[in-house]
Write an enzyme that holds these catalytic residues in place. Sequence first.
Site, short mmCIF file in Angstrom:
data_model
loop_
_atom_site.label_atom_id
_atom_site.label_comp_id
_atom_site.label_asym_id
_atom_site.label_seq_id
_atom_site.Cartn_x
_atom_site.Cartn_y
_atom_site.Cartn_z
N SER A 1 -13.83 4.26 -18.24
CA SER A 1 -14.61 3.21 -18.12
C SER A 1 -14.64 1.95 -18.77
CB SER A 1 -16.34 3.83 -18.41
OG SER A 1 -16.61 4.28 -18.76
N TYR B 1 -19.76 9.53 -25.22
CA TYR B 1 -18.75 8.86 -24.04
C TYR B 1 -17.67 7.80 -24.29
CZ TYR B 1 -18.89 7.11 -19.25
OH TYR B 1 -18.88 6.85 -17.36
#
Length: 262
Positions: free
Chosen positions: A152, A166
């Site tokens: 990401s 995350y």
Amino acid sequence: MDVQNLFNVKGKVVLVTGGAKGIGRMISEGYVTNGATVYISSRDVDACNQAVEELNALGKGRAHAIPANFYEEDEIKRLAEELGKRESKLHVLVNNSGSNWGAPYDEYPSSAWTRVLTLNLHRVFDLTKLVTPLMEKAAAPNDPARIINIGSIDALRVPALETFAYSASKAGLHHLSRVLASHLGKRNITSNTLACGPFQSKMMAATLESFQEVIESGVPLHRIGTPEDVAGACLFLSSRAGAYVNGSTIAVDGGSAVASKL
């Protein structure tokens, strides 16, 4: 050096975790459309079966489902064993399964770290290790087996949302991918990461519903990602065209990570 051969994945065996929905579904379709045999795994049995049915209707390649709950170590072992019974080789592993947890800093629960790091990082290593023997059987000097880790851009920048576990887990995944590239390159297995920006997925659905215009305004290309964007990157990394790419992190984000406001 024609394009058809350079980017060819026909006949390759691919495992896509979380391949029934979102980015994983986009990637799975890219492989099936181009003649690969794709195994989809996630804990949602119905979603896996539906995705397989839809993908097989496209023709060219084939899709199969091996549902598994990636939070459970025994389930990962069962997945690897089942794949080994069906296939003698694995050419491509796409580690896509992931989870997120958002909460204010002062309220962020310890349990979120356990849940998110288990799926986004720990199980990636577990599964990769278990299927490495199958990947070694598929590997060749000019056509190595490939590991593609779906990371990401929130591992490259500080995210606006309070998703502490995350972003940390994805940063760990990016570096794990580089470590694997060093260790497994000797076995003719490459490891690379796609640092994905905003795409239409279950994880992003609520955020995009509320903030899509704001998010797109922060992307230099002024749009979110399409299936072709992420599938194309995976096809490149899985084909002869990407055979010499190892230990890289490729941002598939429309320039989000490098955008700046004056």
